[in-house]
Design a protein around this motif. Structure first.
Motif, PDB file in Angstrom:
ATOM      1  N   LYS A  34       0.810  -1.216   0.000  1.00 17.63           N
ATOM      2  CA  LYS A  34       0.000   0.000   0.000  1.00 17.63           C
ATOM      3  C   LYS A  34       0.848   1.272   0.000  1.00 17.63           C
ATOM      4  N   PRO A  35       1.828   1.439   0.925  1.00 16.00           N
ATOM      5  CA  PRO A  35       2.646   2.659   0.857  1.00 16.00           C
ATOM      6  C   PRO A  35       3.519   2.735  -0.394  1.00 16.00           C
ATOM      7  N   LEU A  36       3.919   1.581  -0.937  1.00 18.88           N
ATOM      8  CA  LEU A  36       4.696   1.592  -2.177  1.00 18.88           C
ATOM      9  C   LEU A  36       3.859   2.126  -3.333  1.00 18.88           C
ATOM     10  N   LEU A  37       2.614   1.676  -3.421  1.00 19.92           N
ATOM     11  CA  LEU A  37       1.730   2.166  -4.472  1.00 19.92           C
ATOM     12  C   LEU A  37       1.407   3.647  -4.280  1.00 19.92           C
ATOM     13  N   ALA A  38       1.246   4.070  -3.020  1.00 15.30           N
ATOM     14  CA  ALA A  38       0.974   5.485  -2.748  1.00 15.30           C
ATOM     15  C   ALA A  38       2.154   6.357  -3.172  1.00 15.30           C
ATOM     16  N   PHE A  39       3.383   5.887  -2.915  1.00 18.10           N
ATOM     17  CA  PHE A  39       4.573   6.624  -3.336  1.00 18.10           C
ATOM     18  C   PHE A  39       4.637   6.712  -4.854  1.00 18.10           C
ATOM     19  N   THR A  40       4.357   5.600  -5.530  1.00 19.97           N
ATOM     20  CA  THR A  40       4.400   5.590  -6.991  1.00 19.97           C
ATOM     21  C   THR A  40       3.383   6.557  -7.572  1.00 19.97           C
ATOM     22  N   LEU A  41       2.173   6.604  -6.977  1.00 16.77           N
ATOM     23  CA  LEU A  41       1.140   7.522  -7.441  1.00 16.77           C
ATOM     24  C   LEU A  41       1.559   8.981  -7.228  1.00 16.77           C
ATOM     25  N   ALA A  42       2.125   9.282  -6.047  1.00 12.19           N
ATOM     26  CA  ALA A  42       2.567  10.647  -5.757  1.00 12.19           C
ATOM     27  C   ALA A  42       3.671  11.076  -6.722  1.00 12.19           C
ATOM     28  N   HIS A  43       4.575  10.159  -7.028  1.00 12.92           N
ATOM     29  CA  HIS A  43       5.656  10.475  -7.964  1.00 12.92           C
ATOM     30  C   HIS A  43       5.097  10.748  -9.361  1.00 12.92           C
ATOM     31  N   LEU A 183       6.385  15.273  -3.343  1.00 13.72           N
ATOM     32  CA  LEU A 183       5.641  14.020  -3.335  1.00 13.72           C
ATOM     33  C   LEU A 183       4.379  14.101  -2.491  1.00 13.72           C
ATOM     34  N   SER A 184       4.216  15.188  -1.726  1.00 19.50           N
ATOM     35  CA  SER A 184       2.975  15.367  -0.980  1.00 19.50           C
ATOM     36  C   SER A 184       2.182  16.563  -1.478  1.00 19.50           C
ATOM     37  N   ALA A 185       2.755  17.357  -2.397  1.00 15.11           N
ATOM     38  CA  ALA A 185       2.067  18.560  -2.887  1.00 15.11           C
ATOM     39  C   ALA A 185       2.494  18.848  -4.328  1.00 15.11           C
ATOM     40  N   PRO A 186       1.811  18.249  -5.311  1.00 11.41           N
ATOM     41  CA  PRO A 186       2.153  18.531  -6.703  1.00 11.41           C
ATOM     42  C   PRO A 186       1.611  19.863  -7.204  1.00 11.41           C
ATOM     43  N   ASP A 187       0.770  20.537  -6.391  1.00  6.24           N
ATOM     44  CA  ASP A 187       0.103  21.764  -6.852  1.00  6.24           C
ATOM     45  C   ASP A 187       0.338  22.924  -5.892  1.00  6.24           C
ATOM     46  N   SER A 188       1.583  23.105  -5.467  1.00  5.31           N
ATOM     47  CA  SER A 188       1.915  24.180  -4.533  1.00  5.31           C
ATOM     48  C   SER A 188       2.269  25.458  -5.295  1.00  5.31           C
ATOM     49  N   LEU A 189       1.649  26.566  -4.880  1.00  2.18           N
ATOM     50  CA  LEU A 189       1.875  27.865  -5.511  1.00  2.18           C
ATOM     51  C   LEU A 189       2.803  28.705  -4.645  1.00  2.18           C
ATOM     52  N   GLY A 190       3.679  29.478  -5.280  1.00  2.00           N
ATOM     53  CA  GLY A 190       4.551  30.400  -4.561  1.00  2.00           C
ATOM     54  C   GLY A 190       4.318  31.827  -5.027  1.00  2.00           C
ATOM     55  N   ALA A 191       4.583  32.792  -4.142  1.00  2.00           N
ATOM     56  CA  ALA A 191       4.492  34.211  -4.484  1.00  2.00           C
ATOM     57  C   ALA A 191       5.843  34.853  -4.186  1.00  2.00           C
ATOM     58  N   TYR A 192       6.431  35.497  -5.186  1.00  2.00           N
ATOM     59  CA  TYR A 192       7.739  36.134  -5.050  1.00  2.00           C
ATOM     60  C   TYR A 192       7.580  37.630  -5.262  1.00  2.00           C
ATOM     61  N   LEU A 193       8.084  38.426  -4.310  1.00  2.00           N
ATOM     62  CA  LEU A 193       7.921  39.879  -4.340  1.00  2.00           C
ATOM     63  C   LEU A 193       9.282  40.542  -4.527  1.00  2.00           C
ATOM     64  N   THR A 194       9.351  41.461  -5.497  1.00  4.92           N
ATOM     65  CA  THR A 194      10.614  42.141  -5.777  1.00  4.92           C
ATOM     66  C   THR A 194      10.369  43.636  -5.946  1.00  4.92           C
ATOM     67  N   PHE A 195      11.054  44.447  -5.154  1.00  3.16           N
ATOM     68  CA  PHE A 195      10.974  45.905  -5.282  1.00  3.16           C
ATOM     69  C   PHE A 195      11.937  46.365  -6.372  1.00  3.16           C
ATOM     70  N   ALA A 196      11.535  47.397  -7.110  1.00  2.00           N
ATOM     71  CA  ALA A 196      12.337  47.964  -8.203  1.00  2.00           C
ATOM     72  C   ALA A 196      12.845  46.865  -9.133  1.00  2.00           C
ATOM     73  N   PRO A 197      11.921  46.107  -9.760  1.00  2.00           N
ATOM     74  CA  PRO A 197      12.342  44.978 -10.592  1.00  2.00           C
ATOM     75  C   PRO A 197      13.126  45.421 -11.821  1.00  2.00           C
ATOM     76  N   LYS A 198      14.138  44.647 -12.146  1.00  2.00           N
ATOM     77  CA  LYS A 198      14.915  44.848 -13.360  1.00  2.00           C
ATOM     78  C   LYS A 198      15.715  43.569 -13.604  1.00  2.00           C
ATOM     79  N   PRO A 199      16.068  43.284 -14.836  1.00  2.00           N
ATOM     80  CA  PRO A 199      16.847  42.079 -15.115  1.00  2.00           C
ATOM     81  C   PRO A 199      18.175  42.077 -14.359  1.00  2.00           C
ATOM     82  N   GLY A 200      18.571  40.894 -13.906  1.00  2.00           N
ATOM     83  CA  GLY A 200      19.859  40.751 -13.232  1.00  2.00           C
ATOM     84  C   GLY A 200      19.796  40.675 -11.726  1.00  2.00           C
ATOM     85  N   LEU A 201      18.609  40.844 -11.126  1.00  2.00           N
ATOM     86  CA  LEU A 201      18.487  40.739  -9.678  1.00  2.00           C
ATOM     87  C   LEU A 201      18.633  39.274  -9.239  1.00  2.00           C
ATOM     88  N   THR A 202      18.974  39.080  -7.980  1.00  2.00           N
ATOM     89  CA  THR A 202      19.129  37.733  -7.429  1.00  2.00           C
ATOM     90  C   THR A 202      17.998  37.439  -6.449  1.00  2.00           C
TER      91      THR A 202
END
Length: 261
Positions: A34-43, A183-202
């Motif tokens: 059962k846990p093996l099949l659950a892991f395979t499904l999550a993957h 393997l426990s969250a295939p649909d997780s959303l993230g929000a990234y906030l950047t002040f004064a956006p411009k190419p080259g920021l880290t």
């Protein structure tokens, strides 16, 4: 202090507190079926989330239903295989998208919102519009944050929001993007906030609110954190390692009280 021994708690208690794979048991030298099949499904679900097609028109329709203007753009990654092999291409707009944004001719705004497929289009389909619905009222009010056009980006990495924000003349950009599936969250959303956006920021110059999904951070809780970081970031004129999330401790300052540079 009492000398009575602390009663041992069965490991089954731990299983009730976390979706992590603990106390799976064993069958001989292997996992039970059962846990093996659950892991395979999550993957399989995680792999499907990475390769799922992005429904940009559906996201656009949801954004417009909230009363916001929306524009579709693409990164320089020409297909999903290209996107996965070349992360750098997902951080740059293709030439046509960059020109189309520049030709919009809209006025600079305080906040640009970008919705990108990232590594889980499923997360964006499930949560992005619902999160916006919780967030927008928190950005309104007497000290309203002016939200500009929403941009929906395919083949997107987080840093694509920097170029988009710069073209739109936004003081800050919020990128809502599908996170790397677990393997426990295939649909997780993230929000990234950047002040004064411009190419080259880290990434050191961004704040992140992650793990937004039905079994993780709720839309309302995530919206409170994002709105606090937006207002405080605009007031301080900074995001990233210089801006600590203290949304649970105090209200943000009014944006108009920012000290000029």
């Amino acid at each position: 202090m009492s000398d009575e021994p602390v009663p041992a708690r069965p490991i089954i208690d731990l299983k009730s507190l976390t979706p992590a794979r603990v106390a799976l048991g064993r069958s001989g030298a292997s996992l039970p079926t059962k846990p093996l099949l659950a892991f395979t499904l999550a993957h399989a679900r995680a792999r499907d989330a990475v390769h799922a097609a992005f429904d940009a028109p559906g996201v656009i329709a949801g954004v417009r239903a909230l009363g916001l203007g929306a524009t579709v753009v693409s990164s320089r990654a020409t297909d999903r295989a290209d996107y996965l092999r070349r992360p750098d291409l997902g951080r740059q707009l293709d030439a046509g998208s960059a020109a189309a944004l520049a030709d919009l001719g809209i006025a600079p705004c305080q906040l640009a919102i970008v919705i990108g497929d990232g590594l889980s289009a499923a997360a964006v389909h499930a949560h992005a519009v619902a999160l916006l619905q919780s967030l927008l009222p928190l950005l309104a009010g007497d000290d309203a944050v002016a939200v500009g056009r929403v941009v929906v980006a395919s083949g997107a990495r987080v840093a694509l929001g920097d170029e988009i924000g710069a073209i739109l003349g936004a003081r800050m950009v919020v990128m809502l993007i599908g996170e790397r599936p677990g393997l426990s969250a295939p649909d997780s959303l993230g929000a990234y906030l950047t002040f004064a956006p411009k190419p080259g920021l880290t990434d050191a110059e961004r704040n992140c609110v992650s793990n937004i999904h039905k079994a993780g951070l709720s839309y309302d809780a995530a919206a409170i954190k994002i709105a606090w970081l937006v207002r405080e970031g605009l007031a301080r004129q900074v995001t990233g390692v210089a801006l600590k999330d203290e949304s649970a401790d105090r209200a943000p300052r009014r944006i108009g009280t920012a000290v000029p540079e």
